[in-house]
Motif scaffolding. Structure first.
Motif, PDB file in Angstrom:
ATOM      1  N   UNK A  10      18.448  17.363  26.963  1.00 56.44           N
ATOM      2  CA  UNK A  10      17.347  16.444  26.656  1.00 56.44           C
ATOM      3  C   UNK A  10      16.353  17.088  25.692  1.00 56.44           C
ATOM      4  N   UNK A  11      15.972  18.325  25.972  1.00 54.29           N
ATOM      5  CA  UNK A  11      15.005  19.021  25.122  1.00 54.29           C
ATOM      6  C   UNK A  11      15.577  19.248  23.728  1.00 54.29           C
ATOM      7  N   UNK A  12      16.850  19.608  23.698  1.00 54.58           N
ATOM      8  CA  UNK A  12      17.495  19.869  22.397  1.00 54.58           C
ATOM      9  C   UNK A  12      17.559  18.600  21.566  1.00 54.58           C
ATOM     10  N   UNK A  13      17.946  17.468  22.214  1.00 58.52           N
ATOM     11  CA  UNK A  13      18.031  16.199  21.492  1.00 58.52           C
ATOM     12  C   UNK A  13      16.654  15.763  21.009  1.00 58.52           C
ATOM     13  N   UNK A  14      15.606  16.005  21.816  1.00 61.07           N
ATOM     14  CA  UNK A  14      14.248  15.645  21.409  1.00 61.07           C
ATOM     15  C   UNK A  14      13.820  16.448  20.184  1.00 61.07           C
ATOM     16  N   UNK A  15      14.172  17.737  20.165  1.00 61.82           N
ATOM     17  CA  UNK A  15      13.844  18.583  19.008  1.00 61.82           C
ATOM     18  C   UNK A  15      14.557  18.089  17.757  1.00 61.82           C
ATOM     19  N   UNK A  52      16.704   4.459  33.361  1.00 60.71           N
ATOM     20  CA  UNK A  52      15.347   4.586  32.833  1.00 60.71           C
ATOM     21  C   UNK A  52      15.221   5.757  31.868  1.00 60.71           C
ATOM     22  N   UNK A  53      15.952   6.842  32.141  1.00 65.31           N
ATOM     23  CA  UNK A  53      15.963   7.973  31.207  1.00 65.31           C
ATOM     24  C   UNK A  53      16.620   7.572  29.892  1.00 65.31           C
ATOM     25  N   UNK A  60      11.942   6.742  22.516  1.00 67.89           N
ATOM     26  CA  UNK A  60      11.472   7.931  21.809  1.00 67.89           C
ATOM     27  C   UNK A  60      12.118   8.034  20.431  1.00 67.89           C
ATOM     28  N   UNK A  61      13.397   7.718  20.359  1.00 69.75           N
ATOM     29  CA  UNK A  61      14.090   7.734  19.080  1.00 69.75           C
ATOM     30  C   UNK A  61      13.471   6.738  18.109  1.00 69.75           C
ATOM     31  N   UNK A  62      13.221   5.518  18.603  1.00 70.03           N
ATOM     32  CA  UNK A  62      12.663   4.473  17.745  1.00 70.03           C
ATOM     33  C   UNK A  62      11.227   4.807  17.348  1.00 70.03           C
ATOM     34  N   UNK A  63      10.472   5.401  18.271  1.00 68.73           N
ATOM     35  CA  UNK A  63       9.094   5.796  17.960  1.00 68.73           C
ATOM     36  C   UNK A  63       9.055   6.856  16.876  1.00 68.73           C
ATOM     37  N   UNK A  64       9.984   7.809  16.935  1.00 71.45           N
ATOM     38  CA  UNK A  64      10.019   8.857  15.922  1.00 71.45           C
ATOM     39  C   UNK A  64      10.371   8.305  14.547  1.00 71.45           C
ATOM     40  N   UNK A  65      11.125   7.201  14.520  1.00 65.16           N
ATOM     41  CA  UNK A  65      11.473   6.568  13.244  1.00 65.16           C
ATOM     42  C   UNK A  65      10.310   5.746  12.708  1.00 65.16           C
ATOM     43  N   UNK A  66       9.688   4.947  13.586  1.00 65.65           N
ATOM     44  CA  UNK A  66       8.674   3.985  13.145  1.00 65.65           C
ATOM     45  C   UNK A  66       7.260   4.544  13.153  1.00 65.65           C
ATOM     46  N   UNK A  67       7.068   5.686  13.810  1.00 64.69           N
ATOM     47  CA  UNK A  67       5.772   6.347  13.731  1.00 64.69           C
ATOM     48  C   UNK A  67       4.855   6.161  14.901  1.00 64.69           C
ATOM     49  N   UNK A  68       5.181   5.247  15.839  1.00 64.77           N
ATOM     50  CA  UNK A  68       4.322   5.046  17.000  1.00 64.77           C
ATOM     51  C   UNK A  68       5.086   4.327  18.106  1.00 64.77           C
ATOM     52  N   UNK A  69       4.576   4.481  19.337  1.00 61.57           N
ATOM     53  CA  UNK A  69       5.172   3.802  20.474  1.00 61.57           C
ATOM     54  C   UNK A  69       4.958   2.290  20.368  1.00 61.57           C
ATOM     55  N   UNK A  71       4.791   0.470  17.612  1.00 61.39           N
ATOM     56  CA  UNK A  71       5.739  -0.083  16.641  1.00 61.39           C
ATOM     57  C   UNK A  71       7.132  -0.183  17.253  1.00 61.39           C
ATOM     58  N   UNK A  72       7.512   0.811  18.043  1.00 64.11           N
ATOM     59  CA  UNK A  72       8.816   0.798  18.698  1.00 64.11           C
ATOM     60  C   UNK A  72       8.905  -0.344  19.705  1.00 64.11           C
ATOM     61  N   UNK A  73       7.839  -0.528  20.485  1.00 62.35           N
ATOM     62  CA  UNK A  73       7.821  -1.596  21.482  1.00 62.35           C
ATOM     63  C   UNK A  73       7.933  -2.965  20.833  1.00 62.35           C
ATOM     64  N   UNK A  74       7.291  -3.127  19.682  1.00 55.27           N
ATOM     65  CA  UNK A  74       7.338  -4.397  18.962  1.00 55.27           C
ATOM     66  C   UNK A  74       8.711  -4.636  18.331  1.00 55.27           C
ATOM     67  N   UNK A  75       9.405  -3.569  18.003  1.00 54.55           N
ATOM     68  CA  UNK A  75      10.672  -3.675  17.283  1.00 54.55           C
ATOM     69  C   UNK A  75      11.872  -3.915  18.192  1.00 54.55           C
ATOM     70  N   UNK A  76      11.859  -3.288  19.380  1.00 53.72           N
ATOM     71  CA  UNK A  76      13.065  -3.285  20.211  1.00 53.72           C
ATOM     72  C   UNK A  76      13.262  -4.617  20.924  1.00 53.72           C
ATOM     73  N   UNK A  77      14.516  -5.080  20.986  1.00 53.65           N
ATOM     74  CA  UNK A  77      14.880  -6.300  21.701  1.00 53.65           C
ATOM     75  C   UNK A  77      15.532  -5.965  23.035  1.00 53.65           C
ATOM     76  N   UNK A  78      16.555  -5.111  22.980  1.00 57.84           N
ATOM     77  CA  UNK A  78      17.295  -4.735  24.165  1.00 57.84           C
ATOM     78  C   UNK A  78      17.529  -3.228  24.173  1.00 57.84           C
ATOM     79  N   UNK A  79      17.568  -2.671  25.377  1.00 54.36           N
ATOM     80  CA  UNK A  79      18.055  -1.310  25.572  1.00 54.36           C
ATOM     81  C   UNK A  79      19.328  -1.410  26.394  1.00 54.36           C
TER      82      UNK A  79
END
Length: 563
Positions: A10-15, A52-53, A60-69, A71-79
């Motif tokens: 998890x830590x490695x993927x986050x980095x 949930x993880x 987290x992936x989408x937030x890192x792309x779009x710049x904020x949580x 923006x990610x929340x507004x963008x995502x439809x399904x997980x």
């Protein structure tokens, strides 16, 4: 030790995600100027067993792309977090290209659209409920099995979905009865044990909601089209005695596994007719895997030519792969594009792909000409067919404009009302743009009282309502036309259709059933199961009548599980 290993991953993927996002920003990728559309970020198997993880990782992936949580929340439809890993989100072209380079991403798929692809059938293939020596009597009628149906929903009031004689809901079941428009928890029972609906993908694709936009759709699991009701009752409809269609095809209606439970996943909508998007279909697969279904039937697919499996755009192949890996049998229809070759769809090797055949039942209707010659056609219309010695004419003789060819097929507005009034009209099909239903409307508008429609061989019958219409082949149509040309005052009598069993050679592949070989890999053979398609479901009204549907969406359901 295993927990420490997961934490390290998890830590490695986050980095890696943070580094990827920083690199993309440094390269000044323009990610906001383009118009966004829904894309599916597919990531293969889940890394985390905790859903949930998995969802947190997607955000987290989408937030890192779009710049904020935010923006990610507004963008995502399904997980997608139960059967596999991935998510659907609104992304621009540049954003989709950027996230495709993130670690763990298998592919990024644009949100495509798919199209939606009876009482005698079980007796015809040797499954007799009333006979002790049959495959059905040696089974438990599907008792305890859960069949998931990804389709247009269900009409729960149909008698096929009563829970008389049903066993208890299996304890392993995790699904819910999702409420919505004209659908509440009381619509579920021991037969329909769960219902969910997914429309985020289709509403984003069309840029407007279904409700209030000239549709009869329900924002719930309720079926507005009939397709899902049809397929669900064919798979697991309960016993319904004396089922018939206006007196035709009377018998015991039942599904292949009448004591199996049903789980409904509405991912296809009446907008315009039967559209299903990749994002919604994948979410239906994801939830079905989580809920605990044993079998999934999916009567929809791509148009040809097919995508390559390595192309990763075939979401039915992706969803069914993960379902199969979890021990769920997935059965799909082959398609409705026959009789041409290389039209088959849903050919992934882990899918059971099923074609359609005819059975030995027909609905003949007699046409007695004024010279006492009787010829035969077929019809399922039980209106005023007892027309006796009525004037008969050929459509080209009563054309409004003889210089055009529209009257031959009885196209709308092509017939002279004065000359058509009170007569039976013979029309010939000349293109795919006209059918017997459209022709019957044109004849009725012109004042005609009946239709004889000559066309090339095509299995299945369409209903013209209460207007008498009989379908004949070109040979019979030519016989009738010859009589009209030789007679000074041609007349004809039309009889009511009847139900006849056992006089036709069957089974044979239905004319509309898609054929192989696969357009993607024509040199590779796959066993294609072909079964009967004349299966019926009770109409929405609580009447003991059934609609006669002859569509390939049913063939996948004849193979639903029986122990």
């Amino acid at each position: 030790m295993e927990t420490n290993s997961r934490n390290w991953r998890w830590e490695r993927m986050a980095q890696l995600l943070a580094a990827s996002a920083l690199l993309l920003l440094q390269n000044s990728v323009a990610i906001s100027a383009d118009t966004s559309s829904v894309h599916i970020v597919y990531m293969g198997d889940k890394i985390h067993q905790n859903p949930q993880l998995t969802k947190k990782y997607h955000n987290k992936m989408l937030s890192s792309l779009l710049g904020s949580k935010e923006a990610a929340k507004s963008s995502i439809l399904y997980s997608y977090k139960h059967g596999f890993s991935g998510f659907a989100a609104r992304l621009t072209k540049h954003q989709a290209e950027a996230i495709a380079k993130f670690p763990g991403v298998v592919s990024v798929i644009p949100n495509g659209i798919h199209k939606l692809h009876t009482t005698r059938s079980w007796d015809f293939i040797g499954i007799h409920h009333s006979t002790s020596k049959s495959a059905l009597s040696n089974s438990n009628l599907g008792e305890g099995a859960i069949i998931g149906v990804i389709d247009t929903g269900i009409w729960p009031e149909s008698a096929s979905f009563n829970d008389e004689g049903m066993g208890q809901i299996p304890s392993r079941w995790k699904g819910v009865c999702q409420v919505g428009e004209h659908f509440n928890s009381t619509n579920c029972n021991k037969k329909i044990i769960g219902a969910r609906w997914f429309l985020k993908g289709i509403t984003d694709q069309t840029k407007k909601l279904l409700h209030g936009n000239n549709t009869n759709e329900y924002l719930s699991a309720r079926d507005a089209i009939g397709h899902g009701t049809h397929t669900a009752s064919t798979a697991a409809g309960n016993f319904v005695g004396n089922a018939n269609y206006r007196g035709l095809a009377s018998g015991l209606a039942r599904g292949g596994a009448p004591l199996a439970h049903l789980a409904i996943y509405k991912a296809c909508w009446n907008f315009p007719i039967g559209d299903c998007t990749d994002a919604d279909i994948l979410k239906a697969f994801d939830k079905a895997i989580y809920d605990g279904v044993d079998v999934l039937t999916v009567s929809l697919g791509f148009s040809i030519p097919l995508f390559s499996y390595v192309d990763q755009r075939d979401v039915i192949a992706i969803g069914s792969f993960h379902a199969t890996a979890k021990g769920i049998t997935v059965v799909c229809s082959a398609g409705n594009s026959g009789p041409l070759s290389q039209t088959i769809t849903n050919t992934a090797p882990w899918i059971i792909t099923v074609g359609a055949t005819t059975i030995d039942r027909a609905f003949p209707a007699a046409i007695t000409l004024g010279n006492n010659l009787t010829v035969w056609g077929q019809s399922i219309d039980t209106g005023k067919h007892n027309l006796e010695s009525v004037g008969l004419t050929y459509s080209e003789r009563i054309a409004l404009d003889s210089s055009e060819n529209l009257a031959k097929a009885c196209q709308s507005g092509s017939l002279n009302a004065t000359m058509a009034a009170g007569k039976i009209v013979l029309c010939f099909s000349v293109s795919d743009q006209q059918d017997i239903v459209s022709a019957s409307l044109a004849v009725k508008e012109a004042g005609g009282v009946g239709l004889v429609y000559a066309q090339y061989h095509e299995d299945g019958l369409n209903q013209c309502g209460l207007f008498p219409c009989i379908k004949v082949d070109y040979e019979t149509g030519t016989q009738i036309l010859t009589y009209i040309r030789r007679s000074r005052f041609p007349t004809a009598s039309l009889s009511f259709p009847t139900t006849v069993i056992g006089k036709w050679a069957s089974p044979r592949v239905a004319s509309f059933s898609s054929r192989g070989p696969s357009s993607m890999s024509p040199t590779v053979l796959k066993v294609l199961q072909v079964w009967t398609f004349w299966l019926h479901f009770l109409r929405k009204e609580l009447q003991r009548t059934v609609d006669l549907h002859s569509c390939l969406e049913l063939q996948c359901l004849v193979l639903t599980w029986q122990e």
